[in-house]
Design a protein around this motif. Structure first.
Motif, short mmCIF file in Angstrom:
data_model
loop_
_atom_site.label_atom_id
_atom_site.label_comp_id
_atom_site.label_asym_id
_atom_site.label_seq_id
_atom_site.Cartn_x
_atom_site.Cartn_y
_atom_site.Cartn_z
N ARG A 196 0.83 -1.22 0.00
CA ARG A 196 0.00 0.00 0.00
C ARG A 196 0.86 1.27 0.00
O ARG A 196 0.39 2.33 -0.42
CB ARG A 196 -0.95 0.01 1.21
N ALA A 197 2.11 1.16 0.45
CA ALA A 197 2.99 2.33 0.48
C ALA A 197 3.53 2.69 -0.91
O ALA A 197 4.10 3.76 -1.09
CB ALA A 197 4.15 2.09 1.43
N VAL A 198 3.35 1.81 -1.88
CA VAL A 198 3.92 2.03 -3.22
C VAL A 198 3.11 3.05 -4.00
O VAL A 198 1.90 2.88 -4.22
CB VAL A 198 3.97 0.68 -3.99
N ARG A 199 3.77 4.11 -4.40
CA ARG A 199 3.18 5.10 -5.31
C ARG A 199 4.29 6.00 -5.83
O ARG A 199 5.34 6.13 -5.18
CB ARG A 199 2.09 5.92 -4.63
N PRO A 200 4.11 6.61 -6.98
CA PRO A 200 5.18 7.44 -7.57
C PRO A 200 5.61 8.56 -6.63
O PRO A 200 4.78 9.17 -5.94
CB PRO A 200 4.52 8.00 -8.84
N GLY A 201 6.92 8.79 -6.59
CA GLY A 201 7.46 9.88 -5.80
C GLY A 201 7.82 9.52 -4.38
O GLY A 201 8.56 10.26 -3.71
N VAL A 202 7.32 8.38 -3.89
CA VAL A 202 7.63 7.94 -2.53
C VAL A 202 9.04 7.34 -2.53
O VAL A 202 9.42 6.60 -3.44
CB VAL A 202 6.60 6.90 -2.06
N ALA A 203 9.83 7.63 -1.51
CA ALA A 203 11.17 7.07 -1.41
C ALA A 203 11.10 5.56 -1.17
O ALA A 203 10.20 5.07 -0.46
CB ALA A 203 11.94 7.73 -0.29
N CYS A 204 12.06 4.85 -1.73
CA CYS A 204 12.10 3.39 -1.54
C CYS A 204 12.04 3.01 -0.07
O CYS A 204 11.40 2.02 0.30
CB CYS A 204 13.37 2.83 -2.17
N GLN A 205 12.71 3.78 0.78
CA GLN A 205 12.76 3.43 2.19
C GLN A 205 11.38 3.45 2.86
O GLN A 205 11.16 2.78 3.88
CB GLN A 205 13.70 4.37 2.95
N GLU A 206 10.43 4.16 2.27
CA GLU A 206 9.10 4.22 2.87
C GLU A 206 8.38 2.89 2.76
O GLU A 206 7.53 2.56 3.59
CB GLU A 206 8.27 5.34 2.23
N VAL A 207 8.69 2.11 1.72
CA VAL A 207 8.10 0.77 1.59
C VAL A 207 8.62 -0.11 2.72
O VAL A 207 7.86 -0.85 3.36
CB VAL A 207 8.43 0.16 0.22
N ASP A 208 9.92 -0.02 2.98
CA ASP A 208 10.51 -0.77 4.08
C ASP A 208 9.93 -0.32 5.42
O ASP A 208 9.57 -1.15 6.27
CB ASP A 208 12.03 -0.59 4.07
N ARG A 209 9.81 0.97 5.60
CA ARG A 209 9.30 1.49 6.87
C ARG A 209 7.88 1.01 7.14
O ARG A 209 7.53 0.64 8.26
CB ARG A 209 9.35 3.02 6.87
N ALA A 210 7.04 1.04 6.09
CA ALA A 210 5.64 0.65 6.27
C ALA A 210 5.51 -0.81 6.68
O ALA A 210 4.75 -1.16 7.59
CB ALA A 210 4.86 0.90 4.98
N ALA A 211 6.26 -1.68 5.99
CA ALA A 211 6.20 -3.10 6.32
C ALA A 211 6.82 -3.38 7.68
O ALA A 211 6.27 -4.13 8.50
CB ALA A 211 6.90 -3.91 5.23
N ARG A 212 7.94 -2.75 7.93
CA ARG A 212 8.68 -3.02 9.18
C ARG A 212 7.91 -2.56 10.41
O ARG A 212 7.95 -3.20 11.46
CB ARG A 212 10.06 -2.36 9.11
N GLN A 213 7.20 -1.44 10.27
CA GLN A 213 6.48 -0.91 11.43
C GLN A 213 5.43 -1.89 11.94
O GLN A 213 5.21 -2.02 13.15
CB GLN A 213 5.82 0.43 11.07
N VAL A 214 4.77 -2.57 11.03
CA VAL A 214 3.76 -3.57 11.43
C VAL A 214 4.40 -4.66 12.28
O VAL A 214 3.86 -5.07 13.32
CB VAL A 214 3.08 -4.18 10.19
N ILE A 215 5.57 -5.12 11.85
CA ILE A 215 6.25 -6.21 12.56
C ILE A 215 6.79 -5.71 13.89
O ILE A 215 6.72 -6.42 14.91
CB ILE A 215 7.35 -6.81 11.66
N VAL A 216 7.31 -4.49 13.91
CA VAL A 216 7.79 -3.91 15.17
C VAL A 216 6.64 -3.77 16.16
O VAL A 216 6.75 -4.13 17.35
CB VAL A 216 8.46 -2.55 14.91
N ASP A 217 5.52 -3.24 15.70
CA ASP A 217 4.37 -3.02 16.58
C ASP A 217 3.85 -4.32 17.16
O ASP A 217 3.29 -4.35 18.27
CB ASP A 217 3.25 -2.31 15.82
#
Length: 375
Positions: A274-295
């Motif tokens: 869901r984080a994938v869209r034009p202009g978003v930094a690659c790291q935001e995809v990692d952050r979105a997925a990782r946050q779920v696992i951290v939480d």
């Protein structure tokens, strides 16, 4: 599945790619590019030299002259029949002559050049002796996004490779797992990938039980048991373009904890997508997925990046990892593959290849992401 093949690419396609590479090199402050045999050469020219050759083959791309492919004389006839050959000129050299002198004549004697990561040290050292005042940088560092954005024809091939991997999963989930070695299931995965059109199988990970806690276990002699989680991760090249997908299955009924861990990874994978869209930094995809696992309390057990680019190789830039600020661009293709790995117990990974569209992302894999029970 797509009926397109690599021969669908025309000389104009290859010419446009070489022109794009020259412009990108100039923008990066390079005098040109030196492209050795490997995926970059195939993508730029359609030419694959003999695998065993030690003789210098090098595509020279500079702004001040048309593309030149330096080749051994005995391999020149094959090079002349490459799909992109009409967009370049050949400069051949015979055994006993100095190929580095022939190549040096094409280069700025004080220039800085990007050179293929997989170029032989022997050849780079030879070029440096011939032109001691030149500098060289790895092509992946200088132009990491050179092949990252796929055109419509490439996306069609990527989708077909993804569909073939999906068909492979649909078949493998029907076979018995319990009582068989991981290596036996891995061999069956490889056979299925080939049946569905892959010419090259790059990996078949079958990681059962405690082996699943090692993300790159691949296969071994362990006998899969009832009650095992089994991580399946497989892919390769179909018509020159890559597939890579992961699903985690369970032999028999899973425990509540196993279901919970799988659900967390499933949610993380969805968040990354869901984080994938034009202009978003690659790291935001990692952050979105990782946050779920951290939480969910499993952050220390997610031990790799969320994704990697894919195209004419199964691992290439861009990378979905903290610190990668490269913005997503329509046509990029990469994996979204979070995981949780509990040492000595089991692992879970779910992976799709995703391409960036004008408004978001599109999955190139579409098999069941819920926990599949197998026999």
């Amino acid at each position: 599945m797509s009926g397109r093949t690599p021969t669908s690419f025309t000389v104009d396609d290859y010419r446009a790619r070489m022109e794009r590479a020259v412009r990108a090199a100039a923008d990066a402050g390079l005098a040109g590019l030196l492209v050795a045999p490997g995926p970059d050469l195939v993508w730029l020219t359609g030419y694959t030299p003999p695998a065993a050759t030690e003789r210098l083959t090098l595509l020279v791309l500079t702004a001040d002259r048309p593309p030149v492919l330096v080749v051994p004389t005995l391999e020149a006839p094959d090079a002349a029949h490459a799909p992109g050959a009409a967009a370049l000129s050949l400069r051949d050299w015979t055994d006993g002559k100095d190929p580095y002198a022939a190549t040096a004549a094409l280069l700025d004697s004080t220039g800085r050049f990007g050179i293929s990561d997989n170029a032989w040290a022997l050849h780079l050292l030879g070029l440096q002796r011939a032109l001691p005042d030149t500098e060289h940088t790895a092509l992946s560092e200088a132009l990491p996004m050179l092949r990252a954005v796929k055109d419509a024809a490439e996306l069609e091939l990527m989708a077909a490779a993804g569909a073939a991997a999906d068909a492979t999963f649909e078949e493998i989930r029907k076979v018995p797992f319990a009582g068989r070695k991981e290596s036996d299931v891995g061999a069956e995965l490889a056979d299925l990938l080939r049946r569905f059109g892959h010419s090259q199988v790059d990996f078949t990970i079958v990681a059962s039980g405690p082996n699943g806690a090692n993300p790159h276990h691949e296969v071994g002699g362990r006998v899969i048991e009832d009650g095992d989680m089994v991580v399946l991760d497989f892919g390769g090249l179909k018509d020159g373009y890559g597939s890579d997908t992961s699903r985690t299955v369970h032999v028999g009924e899973p425990t509540d904890e196993e279901r919970r861990v799988h659900a967390v990874v499933r949610e993380a994978q969805e968040a990354g997508f869901r984080a994938v869209r034009p202009g978003v930094a690659c790291q935001e995809v990692d952050r979105a997925a990782r946050q779920v696992i951290v939480d969910a309390g499993y952050g220390e057990y997610f031990i790799h990046r969320t994704g990697h680019g894919i195209g004419v190789t199964t691992h290439e830039p861009p990378y979905m990892i903290e610190g990668e600020e490269q913005p997503l661009v329509p046509g990029m293709c990469f994996s979204v593959e979070p995981g949780i790995y509990l040492p000595g117990r089991f692992g879970v990974r779910i992976e799709d290849i995703v391409t960036v569209t004008e408004h978001g992302g599109r999955r190139l894999n579409d098999t069941d992401r819920d926990l599949v029970v197998v026999n």
